[in-house]
Structure formats: structure tokens, C-alpha cells
Scaffold this active site. Structure first.
Site, PDB file in Angstrom:
ATOM      1  CG  ASN A   1     -26.352  -6.244   6.726  1.00 56.93           C
ATOM      2  OD1 ASN A   1     -26.458  -5.913   7.914  1.00 56.93           O
ATOM      3  ND2 ASN A   1     -25.206  -6.598   6.176  1.00 56.93           N
ATOM      4  CD1 TRP A   2     -31.339  -2.044   7.974  1.00 56.67           C
ATOM      5  CD2 TRP A   2     -31.693  -1.037   9.937  1.00 56.67           C
ATOM      6  NE1 TRP A   2     -32.687  -1.805   8.081  1.00 56.67           N
ATOM      7  CE2 TRP A   2     -32.925  -1.191   9.278  1.00 56.67           C
ATOM      8  CE3 TRP A   2     -31.689  -0.442  11.194  1.00 56.67           C
ATOM      9  CZ2 TRP A   2     -34.139  -0.759   9.827  1.00 56.67           C
ATOM     10  CZ3 TRP A   2     -32.878  -0.008  11.749  1.00 56.67           C
ATOM     11  CH2 TRP A   2     -34.094  -0.170  11.060  1.00 56.67           C
ATOM     12  CE  LYS A   3     -23.349  -3.298   4.586  1.00 57.40           C
ATOM     13  NZ  LYS A   3     -22.218  -3.566   3.730  1.00 57.40           N
TER      14      LYS A   3
ATOM     15  CG  HIS B   1     -22.079  -9.603   5.799  1.00 54.66           C
ATOM     16  ND1 HIS B   1     -21.033  -8.762   5.501  1.00 54.66           N
ATOM     17  CD2 HIS B   1     -23.138  -9.161   5.078  1.00 54.66           C
ATOM     18  CE1 HIS B   1     -21.454  -7.841   4.630  1.00 54.66           C
ATOM     19  NE2 HIS B   1     -22.724  -8.070   4.355  1.00 54.66           N
TER      20      HIS B   1
ATOM     21  CD  GLU C   1     -19.672  -5.325   5.569  1.00 52.08           C
ATOM     22  OE1 GLU C   1     -20.454  -5.190   6.527  1.00 52.08           O
ATOM     23  OE2 GLU C   1     -19.912  -4.842   4.440  1.00 52.08           O
TER      24      GLU C   1
ATOM     25  CD  GLU D   1     -24.171  -9.966   0.640  1.00 50.24           C
ATOM     26  OE1 GLU D   1     -25.058  -9.148   0.445  1.00 50.24           O
ATOM     27  OE2 GLU D   1     -23.448  -9.965   1.657  1.00 50.24           O
TER      28      GLU D   1
ATOM     29  N   GLY E   1     -20.939  -2.524  -1.034  1.00 49.64           N
ATOM     30  CA  GLY E   1     -20.683  -1.161  -0.573  1.00 49.64           C
ATOM     31  C   GLY E   1     -19.792  -0.348  -1.490  1.00 49.64           C
TER      32      GLY E   1
ATOM     33  CB  SER F   1     -23.530  -2.003  -5.277  1.00 50.54           C
ATOM     34  OG  SER F   1     -22.343  -1.781  -4.530  1.00 50.54           O
TER      35      SER F   1
ATOM     36  N   GLY G   1     -27.566  -3.764   1.534  1.00 50.17           N
ATOM     37  CA  GLY G   1     -26.888  -3.026   2.590  1.00 50.17           C
ATOM     38  C   GLY G   1     -27.280  -1.560   2.554  1.00 50.17           C
ATOM     39  N   GLY G   2     -26.445  -0.754   1.928  1.00 49.21           N
ATOM     40  CA  GLY G   2     -26.628   0.700   1.907  1.00 49.21           C
ATOM     41  C   GLY G   2     -28.039   1.161   1.551  1.00 49.21           C
TER      42      GLY G   2
HETATM   43  C1  PEP Z   1     -24.471  -6.163   2.377  1.00 48.16           C
HETATM   44  O1  PEP Z   1     -24.282  -5.504   3.395  1.00 48.16           O
HETATM   45  O2  PEP Z   1     -24.651  -7.370   2.464  1.00 48.16           O
HETATM   46  C2  PEP Z   1     -24.450  -5.484   1.085  1.00 48.16           C
HETATM   47  C3  PEP Z   1     -24.702  -6.171   0.010  1.00 48.16           C
HETATM   48  O3  PEP Z   1     -24.165  -4.135   1.095  1.00 48.16           O
HETATM   49  P1  PEP Z   1     -24.425  -3.091  -0.110  1.00 48.16           P
HETATM   50  O4  PEP Z   1     -25.811  -3.334  -0.612  1.00 48.16           O
HETATM   51  O5  PEP Z   1     -24.248  -1.747   0.516  1.00 48.16           O
HETATM   52  O6  PEP Z   1     -23.404  -3.392  -1.161  1.00 48.16           O
END
Ligand code: PEP
Length: 253
Positions: free
Chosen positions: A11-13, A96, A98, A168, A174, A215, A236-237
């Protein structure tokens, strides 16, 4: 033993311009394509979806969007419809944390999006998870189970098996503070598979793929993937770093 195929989605957000997206995919496409036995999906922002789609033609890597509206068309300024997403993508991230936290997305809206995704033939990646406050007050089970019950309301048995769930914990997204493999495994087992079993049946609960997200890195991925209830990751990251993302996918293989 189950035969759930490992699944890793990035997930590039809200990251990467068109040119940066092209660069990122160019850096990881070859190594990713060489990893067999894992369903791999990239979820860039909408503006980069067409260019990424053209780069993924013929590759063993799927494309997903990060959000969509449930209506097919109309006066919904700024939104994209399921068929617009389907023109390019096979997957869609729904609910998600967010979107839930910053854009007020509710379980009812998640449910509408899920039905719209099933109708158009997109594979939904439905996100659930508790906040830090809910975690610390021991409410993970209650919160996640509610998200599943309301989010999955009215989904038929056959469709349910196509859904991918991402567990999640919001406090791990993040933050660099991942859950432990054991803790995540327990939440998936107690809150997600148990609720799925009660909502559908045990066979369906065992057939649905459940990812961990929060993470995940190349180094902690093996801890999650060695858990019996966890079938992959929503990343994500680390999905913005080619070497890290490739390492995570390799760990899932
Ligand atoms: C996500 O965006 O769903 C996520 C899990 O982010 P990260 O891996 O950066 O925690």
C-alpha cells in the site's frame, strides 16, 4: 494444514508521483516476478495506476487501488467508481484505518464498498484493527469482531471466500512498533476466524486469507509468516523500498 496461498500487498498510500512510481516498479518488478507461490499486489495512488498497469502487463504481479466509492456513477466529486477501478485493477483495499480515522469511513460504508467490489469482480482486501486505546483496554476482540460482522453483512458464502482480510492494529501502522507474531496470530484466531466461523461456517473461516499489517519489514516478516493463522502481509512504508518489499515477498514464499 490449509492450502491458503500466501499474499503480500504493498500500500503506497499517498506517495510517489507518476515518474517516481515508474522508477519504483522498474526497481522491483524483475525480482518480484521471480518469486513463485505468492500472490503479489501493488497499490499505488490513482494517478500512477495506468502507468503501473502498463508495466505489469504479462507480469505475475497484480494491481490494486487504495479506495473507491460504492456507487457506479453520479454526483460524487472526487470519487472513483468500482468500474473505473476495475478498468485497471483486480484488487481494492477497503476500510483502511487511515480512511476510517481521517475520512470518517464507517463499517456500513465498508460494507457497501465490499458489496460493490464483489459485484464488479474486484478482490477486496478488507482492513480491520483496533486503536491503541482499544488494545490497551483489552477490546481488540470486540472491536475487530464488530468490524467483521458489520463489514461483511449480507455477503454470500461463495463471495466470502474471495475476500482477503488485513488485520492491522492501528497502533502498529507506520509507527515502527509492529505487533509480535504471537499477538497478531492470537487476534486473527480469536477475533477474525472465530467471527467468520460464526458468520459463515468453519470451512469458510479457514479458507479466507488473513494478512497482518503494521510496520512489517524484511526482518520481522518471517516472524509473522511463521504463524499458522497469518497468510501474508499488507505492507505500507516498506513497500516503497524495493529491497525491503522483495525481502518481505521472499519471506512469504
Ligand atoms: C498500511 O499502510 O496498511 C501499513 C500497514 O503501513 P506500515 O507498513 O507502514 O505500518
Amino acid at each position: 494444514m490449509t492450502d491458503r496461498k500466501p499474499f503480500v500487498a504493498g500500500n503506497w498510500k499517498m506517495n510517489k508521483t507518476f515518474a517516481e512510481a515508474r522508477e519504483l516498479v522498474a526497481a522491483m518488478l524483475k525480482p518480484l516476478s521471480g518469486i513463485a507461490g505468492v500472490e503479489k499486489v501493488l497499490c499505488p495512488p490513482f494517478t500512477s495506476i495506468p502507468v503501473v498497469a502498463s508495466m505489469l502487463v504479462g507480469a505475475d504481479v497484480g494491481l490494486g487501488a487504495q479506495n473507491m466509492h460504492w456507487e457506479e456513477k453520479g454526483a460524487f466529486t472526487g470519487e472513483l467508481s468500482p468500474s473505473m477501478v476495475k478498468e485497471f485493477c483486480a484488487y481494492i483495499i477497503i476500510g483502511h484505518s487511515e480512511r476510517r480515522a481521517y475520512f470518517g469511513e464507517t463499517d456500513e460504508q465498508v460494507n457497501k464498498k465490499l458489496h460493490a467490489a464483489m459485484k464488479i469482480g474486484l478482490v477486496p482486501i478488507v482492513c480491520v484493527g483496533e486503536t491503541l486505546d482499544e488494545y490497551e483496554s483489552g477490546r481488540t476482540g470486540e472491536v475487530v469482531s464488530r468490524q467483521i460482522k458489520l463489514g461483511f453483512a449480507g455477503v454470500d458464502f461463495a463471495s466470502a471466500q474471495r475476500i482477503v482480510i488485513a488485520y492491522e492494529p492501528v497502533w502498529a501502522i507506520g509507527t515502527g512498533k509492529a505487533s509480535s507474531g504471537e499477538n497478531a496470530n492470537e487476534a486473527v484466531k480469536q477475533a477474525i476466524r472465530r467471527t467468520l466461523s460464526a458468520t459463515f461456517n468453519e470451512a469458510i473461516a479457514q479458507s479466507i486469507r488473513v494478512l497482518y499489517g503494521g510496520s512489517v519489514t524484511g526482518s520481522n516478516a518471517p516472524e509473522f509468516f511463521s504463524q499458522p493463522e497469518i497468510d501474508g502481509a499488507l505492507v505500507g512504508g516498506a513497500s516503497l523500498k524495493p529491497d525491503e518489499f522483495v525481502a518481505i515477498v521472499k519471506a512469504a514464499a
